[in-house]
Design an enzyme around this catalytic site. Sequence first.
Site, PDB file in Angstrom:
ATOM      1  N   SER A  15       0.938  -1.012   0.065  1.00  0.00           N
ATOM      2  CA  SER A  15       0.057  -0.095  -0.141  1.00  0.00           C
ATOM      3  C   SER A  15       0.746   1.290  -0.148  1.00  0.00           C
ATOM      4  O   SER A  15       2.258   1.026   0.071  1.00  0.00           O
ATOM      5  CB  SER A  15      -0.904   0.205   1.204  1.00  0.00           C
ATOM      6  OG  SER A  15      -0.184   0.088   2.553  1.00  0.00           O
ATOM      7  N   TYR A 153       7.802   7.320  17.046  1.00  0.00           N
ATOM      8  CA  TYR A 153       8.119   7.358  15.643  1.00  0.00           C
ATOM      9  C   TYR A 153       9.105   8.276  14.983  1.00  0.00           C
ATOM     10  O   TYR A 153       9.995   7.618  14.273  1.00  0.00           O
ATOM     11  CB  TYR A 153       6.712   7.825  14.559  1.00  0.00           C
ATOM     12  CG  TYR A 153       6.762   7.946  13.241  1.00  0.00           C
ATOM     13  CD1 TYR A 153       6.804   6.538  12.540  1.00  0.00           C
ATOM     14  CD2 TYR A 153       6.835   9.132  12.904  1.00  0.00           C
ATOM     15  CE1 TYR A 153       6.962   6.678  11.103  1.00  0.00           C
ATOM     16  CE2 TYR A 153       6.730   9.224  11.110  1.00  0.00           C
ATOM     17  CZ  TYR A 153       6.897   7.899  10.701  1.00  0.00           C
ATOM     18  OH  TYR A 153       6.868   7.869   9.199  1.00  0.00           O
TER      19      TYR A 153
END
Length: 264
Positions: A15, A153
Amino acid sequence: MNFNNKVIWITGASSGIGKHLAIELSNLGAKLILSSRNIEALETVKNLCNQSSEIKLITLDLENYNTLESKVEEAISAFKTIDILVNNGGISQRSFAKETSIDVDKRIMDVNYLGTIALTKALLPHFIKNQNGHFVTTTSIVGKIGTPLRSSYAASKHALHGFFDSLRAEIHTNNIAITLVCPGFVNTNISLNALTGNGKAQNKMDNATKNGIAPEHFARLMAKAIYKKKQEVYIAGFKEKLGVYTKRFFPKLLSKMIRKLSVT
């Protein structure tokens, strides 16, 4: 620009950026190895590409980084060699550091950092033996600038910069290139799948992500950076790029700007 007969392995290919990069590189003549956890999604991507007979699918889970050496053997056997590895798989985050479980911190580091470097290290002997190769790693503008709700992150992406900058210096005599690609906001499902503090998916599209660069356009720019073997490239909007240079030359100013960012 073409990648005729180049064998390119892309992780996170089911994706988003990985999917559209696969389509772009296939159009440019590459032979592809596509990987992610989802074989059905990989089959869909394969069917969108040119020359589907020149595309091999290998499922892998970066979080299980101790299993990746066997995946490298499988990938090499597909076309007898690999020219470029695109480390694109990863997960994002949307939560305050104070509300983020240490298990979430660990999972993000396992996938984004340890999984990526484990795969890189497993493939490195093949590149050294061939005296040729190219590691391409998708990091983030957040790999240069930490912002609210992305502490784990940002840490994982900063770590990738440290590792690959060091590796580049170590292998420069082996004709092995390293390209760090730093996206800004790209219109993919990354924010939908981002982990919250308890480890569940956010299941909500951020406005900035929704209004980000079209993934098809991003893939074209990324392919160009790979072809030119850029050391580091920022594919982002004006504000994200401005942030990178502001931190470099006016770090205190950037800190004040970051505090004003929306955290909702």
